[in-house]
Every structure is written in structure tokens, then in C-alpha cells.
Design an enzyme around this catalytic site. Structure first.
Site: not given
Ligand code: PLP
Length: 807
Positions: A344, A532-533, A538, A640, A644
Site C-alpha cells: 500500500h 484526508k490524513r 499529500k 480512494t 468518492k
Molecule cells: C476515503 C477516506 C480516506 C482516504 O482518503 P485519501 O484521500 O485516499 O487519503 C481517509 N479518511 C476517511 C475518513 C475516508 O473516508
């Protein structure tokens, strides 16, 4: 404040909820009242909102139980009728925050898809008493709070003490004529809690099994004496600490003993479960205990979600060799054919490398087994340097076990999570190139996906309804059907409907922010999200530079027409990650200046969204116009979040990184805002003249102005040198080359603004994106894992419901 939904819209929502299937309201009402009375021991006079939530949860649970049991045998707003606001009750449910970010969320989407595709699959993990911390923002800083998610009980789980397992730690090995014995160990019990995982309208209910640590009754009481008894009972806590709390790091390895204990704990308990189930499985027509372990890989596939469960490999070897008395070669063959590994990340700080001393102390037999695996693996011909690079044991100051190498050697399949990521894995020396050259057939790609049930139908019923009006409901289980929306790309009514749903979702999110956080935003502005984190790779800092640049431009020409934007950033920083916490502080500081500047007004707002988590994602993402996916090319394995947003009708501004590459391919590159260096450019820079931040700083006046403002205390007037470290980082040791993409990013944001002025063209681009989402269903991902790694065939067939006759 009043709800933005009309009665018509509410009915619409309810009819889409109908898609998710409540058939008999009268029966539902009876069951609900029965639970309120008998389970909660309350009546309508004293019941509170949480009681109603639990009564509802139990009613839904009853509905699942019959199907749950049957599946296992088979493998072997105001609702007028109840007088309750369903949305309010939904909000009572706690997030099961048992993961850190994308990795754990991916596993949850996979469970949904595996059940929906009729795969006899189990998800295993740890039942953390405390999940990912709750984030509070206090005076602009992140503050962590414990996530006591089980405080009011969890209506979805069922403890299964009858399936308790013993897990051993510490001790020493004895090499005897009849095999190796692991003795003088400490025992911790693993108590399973099962949660039902329903498939989408197929009557299948799979199991997620989470293990909780429990001290044995005789814990520390072996040398019982009167004085020791009380202390022994108190010390039970120590061993039960194993499942106490989730380590809150995302993409970062922390080599703590407790963490290694957690990793072995889940693996050892799970493998006992797997082996017990195999031994009890049908063997021809006879029901005997199976010992034909060569058949195990034909009955079981173990997919390792990153290296966190890598101990499954030496543990399976220990069970087969030491306990089941298979010869090493036979056991190894079984192990490799059973296990597969998903990588990952390529960030070196995330790779698990456990010090040998720690290993030897906690798991002495497993260390021996890993040495033996390594010894036999190292038999291949090759030069010395290559052998050193590929060894499972890294030499140097302190010897370490490289868990990724262990996973590659012990698995028959290794995959990355987006095409570009899988290519990087096999092309880069420090990652897996040597292993690829040795065994090219092992390496695969499985591009990540998301479940359209949660991330479209549930979180965005308005959009699901508009889509269903055009192409029916099949897209919910076959997301490729979304392609059929392209037929309506010039249908003005459809374009209007898509834009209308977005506007409604924006209004609703604005109301939510006002109700819960007392912030007012302009629902006519562009909703620009980076959630995101928080991590350097990022590049939330690149977003910060855009906020500042846009602010400066508005200030310079206040009378020009500026596209209004609300820039929202959310995400947790690992509590020990100082830089990430400073990034949050910078964002809140920019907000303090920008949001109170009367010249700017509501043309620019910068909001930090507190406590980003799945339930907040479900509210925010349907309201998004723009999705920020701006990692340095080559660093985000897949992402991911990007998918979304795309599925919910946001446009993407992003780099050619992770799954963004395939999103551009599916929707057409002209339908995304792609900018910046490609992986090749980054590599060429590293191989050539290198990255020199000062060159960009000196050449680009707006960048210089923004940096000078941060450095000079413009955003932190009471503490002018607050962001000194961040400035130093960006100017002198930025691994992620923020400035190198600054110019391209700002230009690309200009293009975003231009398009936003033309709502019709914007919405047409949105439709191209929604129509191109089919590939990013986790159903597609799981079907590929099933066929190409596990040797199983997915099925969309329904099995009979419990009240129907088995045919
Ligand atoms: C989907 C999701 C992530 C992953 O987000 P990335 O932009 O792919 O890092 C992180 N936290 C939550 C709560 C999510 O639903």
C-alpha cells in the site's frame, strides 16, 4: 435553522431508502416497539434519542440474523409511521474508527463487495477499545481525545466466548527429537466479536470477526500466595492492553513492542480459526478431521492487507511444522500457495522493519522460522550486493526483519493498488525490483475501488435518484452502467437535475456546518475540499500556498470579479507527527486572517473541518464541487478519496499520481484538471540537477510574497516566528517538492475558476466524470482479486431468504 428539504424531496429520499430495502413498515413498527420495551426496558415517556437508535438498530439486526445464520449454513427525516426522524437516529451511531485512513476504509469497502458478490469471506481484525482519536481544534491547534466508542454498547456485535483462542508470547524454544517446542510462554486469550456484513439485496450475510484480548483466569496466579492475588488480578489489565488502542499513525512505522504484540495477536487467533474451520470442513462424504493440508490452498486464501499481518507467514509455518508435523518443504508450499500480499505504500518511513532483539524476546520461535525462510531463500544464484538487498534480515547497526520482503517471499501473489503504483513497485530498486526480476509472474495490479452502496446510494440519495431516473437501479451492483449517462450529456433537464442535487447538498452541508460549528459559508461559492490524513506527501502545504495567493490577488484587485470559493481542509495528524500538526495550525491561521478580512468578504473562506472521519465524509463529499488530489507524483499509492468525490459529482484538480491517472483515463483527461510533474519528471529532477526550492522562490513573485508572509508572521501576528520550522522545511528540506508544482497548480486553479463561471459546462464535465466511475467500484476490484489471486468466481445470485424454502 430550517431544513432545506421540501416534502417532495423527503419522499424522494425515502424512495431511495426503499432501494436499500425496508418492505413491511407495520412489521417494522411492531419489532421496534418490542425492542424498546423488552430490550431497552423503556417506554415512550422515558426513552431518549439513543434508546430509539438502539431499538432501531436491534430491529435491523433481527432482520439480518436469519440471513446471517442461513448464509453460514449455506457455505456451511420524519417517518410518519414511526413518528421519528430517521436522519437524527442515524446520527446517533458512533463511527467504528478502527482504522487510520484509506487502508482501513478500503477493507470496509471490500467486505461490502465480497458479501455483495457472494464470496464466502471473513474480515479479521482487532476490536480496539479505543479507535482513532477524536480531533478537537483548540485555539487553532489539534488536540486529541480518546475515542470511547463502546461506551453505550455496540448493537451490531455478538461476543462469541465459545470460540475463544489462546495466543502465546515470550518464552523460549526447545529443539527435541520430535520437533521444536515453544515453552515457558505467557498466554493471552483472544475473544472474538462477530459483526454481520450484509450483501446488497442477495440475502447473504458474511462475518467480520474482531478479536479482543482477555487475560486467562489463572493469569499470574500460578505461584499463588495471599499477597500476590490482588496484584495478579490488577495485572490482568497489562495483558488486556493488547486490544486497548489503535496506533494512530498513517503511512508511518512505529516499532513499539505493544504494536508487534497486536500484529501477532490478530494473526495467531485468526490462523487458529482458519485451521479449525479447515479441519472441520467436509471431506468427501465423510465427516472426519481433515489433515490433508496440501488441500488448504484450495479451500482458503489469506490476503495480507499491507505488512501489518505479515506474521501470518511464520505463524502458518509454525502451526504446520511444529504442531501439525508437516515437513518444512510441504508446509512452505502450502504457505506460499495460501498467502498473497497487497502493498500500500512506497514511502520508506512506512515500511515495517522490526529490530531482531524485540522479535527474539517476544516471538523466539518465529524469529527462528524467519531465519530458516531467509536461509533457504538465499540459496538462489546472484551477486553479493543483490543478496544483501533482498535478505529478509537487514544488517547494519541493529539487525532488522524486513516485513515486506517476508511477505513477498511467503506469498504467491504480490500486488500494488493502482497501475502506476504497481509499475513503480517493480521498477524501483529500493522497492521490489530485485524480487520482480527473480519472480515476475508473482507481481500484479489491483486498482482500488469504493463501494457504491455507501459512497453513492446511502450518502447521496438525491444523486442516486437522478441517476436511477435515467438508467434504472442496476448501476448499484454494476457501476459500469454509469456509462449510459453519456447519452444524456446534452439533455438540459438532466444537466439541471444534476446541478440541482449538488446545490441541495451544498445547502445541507452549509446548514450542518452552521449548526455544529457555528461557521457561516456561502452556498453559492465553489466548495473546494482537501480531506484526508494530514501528511507532507499529500501536500496540504501546496493548498495553503494557493489559499494565500488567491487572497493576495483579491486584496490587490478587490473590484475584479473573483470566483467565490470556500476552501475546506480536514484530516487528522498523527499525535507524534509535529510537522503535520504545524500544517493544521497554518491552515487555521490562514483562516483567521482571510475569514475576517472585510475586503475579501465571502469570496474566500478557509475552513478547517474538525474531526474528519467516515460520517463527516458522507456529509461533505456529496456537497463538493472540487476535489484536491495533489500529492507529489509517485507518492500516493492509489487514493480512494479521489474516487468518492468523482462518484459524487465533484471535479478533480490533481497530479498524475495513484488512481488519478486511471480516473483521467476513464473520464477523459480533458475532464480533469491535471497539473504538475509526472513521475518521470520527478525522477529526472532527482537524477539531474536536483530540487532547489530557492530557485522557484526567487523566480516566482507570488510564491515569494506568500512565503514571506508566512515567515514574517502575517498569519500569526502574536507569534511572528510560529511557522519558522515550516518555512525552513519548504525552503531547505522539502522531500515532496511543493514549490516545483506551485506555478502549474495556480494556473490550473485559474482554469477551474474560469469553468466554474459557466455552470452548464461545469456540470457537463461533472457528468463525464460520473459516467467514467464504473472502474472504481470495489466490486470490480474484488472480482479481480477473486479471479486472479484467490481462484474464486464472484456471483450476483441471490440465495433464498430464511423465510423462503431452500430449493
Ligand atoms: C476515503 C477516506 C480516506 C482516504 O482518503 P485519501 O484521500 O485516499 O487519503 C481517509 N479518511 C476517511 C475518513 C475516508 O473516508
Amino acid at each position: 435553522m430550517s431544513k432545506p428539504f421540501s416534502d417532495h424531496d423527503k419522499r424522494k429520499q425515502i424512495s431511495v431508502r426503499g432501494l436499500a430495502g425496508v418492505e413491511n413498515v407495520a412489521e417494522l413498527k411492531v419489532a421496534f416497539n418490542r425492542h424498546l420495551h423488552f430490550t431497552l426496558v423503556k417506554d415512550r415517556n422515558v426513552a431518549n434519542k439513543r434508546d430509539y437508535y438502539f431499538a432501531l438498530a436491534n430491529t435491523v439486526r433481527d432482520h439480518l440474523v436469519g440471513r446471517w445464520i442461513r448464509t453460514q449454513q449455506y457455505y456451511y427525516e420524519k417517518d410518519p409511521k414511526l413518528g421519528l426522524d430517521m436522519e437524527e437516529l442515524e446520527d446517533m451511531e458512533e463511527d467504528a474508527g478502527l482504522g487510520n485512513g484509506g487502508l482501513g476504509r478500503l477493507a470496509a469497502c471490500f467486505l461490502d463487495s465480497m458479501a455483495s458478490l457472494g464470496l464466502a469471506a471473513y474480515g479479521y481484525g482487532i476490536r480496539y477499545e479505543f479507535g482513532i482519536f477524536n480531533q478537537k481544534i483548540v485555539n487553532g491547534w489539534q488536540v486529541e481525545e480518546a475515542d470511547d466508542w463502546l461506551r453505550y454498547g455496540n448493537p451490531w456485535e455478538k461476543a462469541r466466548p465459545e470460540y475463544m483462542r489462546a495466543v502465546k508470547f515470550y518464552g523460549r524454544t526447545e529443539h527435541t527429537p520430535d520437533g521444536v517446542k515453544w515453552v515457558d510462554t505467557q498466554v493471552v486469550l483472544a475473544l472474538p466479536y462477530d459483526t454481520p456484513i450484509p450483501g446488497y439485496r442477495n440475502n447473504i450475510v458474511n462475518t467480520m470477526r474482531l478479536w479482543s484480548a482477555k487475560a486467562p483466569c489463572d493469569f499470574n496466579l500460578k505461584d499463588f500466595n495471599v499477597g500476590g492475588y490482588i496484584q495478579a488480578v490488577l495485572d490482568r489489565n497489562l495483558c488486556e492492553n493488547i486490544s486497548r488502542v489503535l496506533y494512530p499513525n498513517d503511512n508511518f512505522f512505529e516499532g513499539k513492542e505493544l504494536r508487534l504484540k497486536q500484529e501477532y495477536f490478530v494473526v495467531a487467533a485468526t490462523l487458529q480459526d482458519v485451521v479449525r474451520r479447515f479441519k472441520a470442513s467436509k471431506f468427501g462424504s465423510r465427516e472426519v478431521v481433515r489433515t490433508d493440508f496440501a488441500e488448504l490452498p484450495n479451500k482458503v486464501a489469506i490476503q495480507l492487507n499491507d505488512t501489518h499481518p505479515a506474521m501470518a507467514i511464520p505463524e502458518l509455518m509454525r502451526v504446520l511444522v511444529d504442531e501439525e508435523k508437516l515437513g518444512w518443504d510441504k508446509a512452505w508450499d502450502v504457505c506460499v500457495r495460501t498467502c498473497a500480499y497487497t502493498n500500500h505504500t512506497v514511502l520508506p518511513e512506512a515500511l515495517e522493519r522490526w529490530p531482531i532483539d524485540l522479535f527474539h524476546h517476544l516471538l523466539p520461535r518465529h524469529l527462528e522460522i524467519i531465519f530458516e525462510i531467509n536461509h533457504r531463500f538465499m540459496e538462489f544464484p546472484g551477486d553479493h550486493d543483490r543478496m544483501r538487498r533482498m535478505s529478509l534480515i537487514e544488517e547494519g547497526g541493529c539487525k532488522k526483519v524486513n516485513m515486506a520482503h517476508l511477505c513477498i517471499v511467503g506469498s504467491h501473489a504480490v500486488n500494488g493498488v493502482a497501475r502506476i503504483h504497481s509499475e513503480i513497485l517493480i521498477a524501483t530498486l529500493y522497492v521490489f525490483k530485485d524480487f520482480y526480476e527473480l519472480d515476475p509472474h508473482k507481481f500484479q495490479n489491483k486498482t482500488n475501488g469504493i463501494t457504491p452502496r455507501r459512497w453513492l446510494v446511502m450518502c447521496n440519495p438525491g444523486l442516486a435518484e437522478v441517476i436511477a431516473e435515467k438508467i434504472g437501479e442496476e448501476f448499484i451492483r454494476d457501476l459500469d452502467q454509469l456509462k449510459r449517462l453519456l447519452k444524456f450529456i446534452n439533455d438540459d433537464a438532466f444537466i439541471r437535475d444534476i446541478a440541482k442535487v449538488k446545490q441541495e447538498n451544498k445547502l445541507k452541508f452549509a446548514v450542518h456546518l452552521e449548526e455544529h460549528y457555528k461557521v457561516k459559508i456561502n452556498p453559492q461559492s465553489m466548495f473546494d475540499f482537501q480531506v484526508k490524513r494530514i501528511h507532507e506527501y499529500k501536500r496540504q502545504l501546496l493548498n495553503c500556498l494557493h489559499m494565500i495567493t488567491y487572497y493576495n490577488r483579491i486584496k490587490k484587485e478587490p473590484n475584479k470579479h473573483w470566483t467565490p470559493r470556500t476552501i475546506m481542509v480536514g484530516g487528522k495528524a498523527a499525535p507524534g507527527y509535529h510537522t503535520a500538526k504545524m500544517i493544521i495550525r497554518l491552515i487555521t491561521a490562514i483562516g483567521e486572517v482571510v475569514n475576517h478580512d472585510p475586503v475579501v468578504g465571502d469570496r474566500l473562506k478557509v475552513i478547517f473541518l474538525e474531526n474528519y472521519r467516515v460520517t463527516l465524509a458522507e456529509k461533505a463529499i456529496p456537497s463538493a464541487d472540487l476535489s484536491e488530489q495533489i500529492s507529489t507524483a509517485g507518492t500516493e499509492a492509489s487514493g480512494t478519496g479521489n474516487m468518492k468525490f468523482m462518484l459524487n459529482g465533484a471535479l478533480t484538480i490533481g497530479t498524475m499520481d495513484g488512481a488519478n491517472v486511471e480516473m483521467a483515463e476513464e473520464a477523459g483527461e480533458e475532464n480533469l484538471f491535471i497539473f504538475g510533474m509526472r513521475v518521470e519528471d520527478v525522477d529526472a529532477m532527482d537524477a539531474g540537477k536536483g530540487y532547489h526550492a530557492s530557485e522557484y522562490y526567487n523566480r516566482i513573485p507570488e510564491l515569494k510574497q506568500a512565503m514571506d508572509q508566512i515567515a514574517g508572521g502575517f498569519f500569526s501576528p502574536k507569534q511572528p516566528d510560529l511557522f519558522k520550522e515550516l518555512v525552513d522545511l519548504l525552503m531547505h528540506h522539502d522531500r515532496f517538492k511543493v514549490f516545483a508544482d506551485y506555478e502549474a497548480y495556480i494556473k490550473c486553479q485559474d482554469k477551474v475558476n474560469q469553468l466554474y463561471k459557466n455552470p452548464k459546462e461545469w456540470t457537463k464535465m461533472v457528468i463525464h466524470n460520473i459516467a467514467g466511475c464504473g472502474k472504481f467500484s470495489s466490486d470490480r476490484t474484488i472480482a479481480q482479486y477473486a479471479r486472479e489471486i484467490w481462484g474464486m468466481e464472484p456471483s450476483l445470485e441471490k440465495i433464498p431468504a430464511p423465510d423462503e424454502k431452500l430449493k
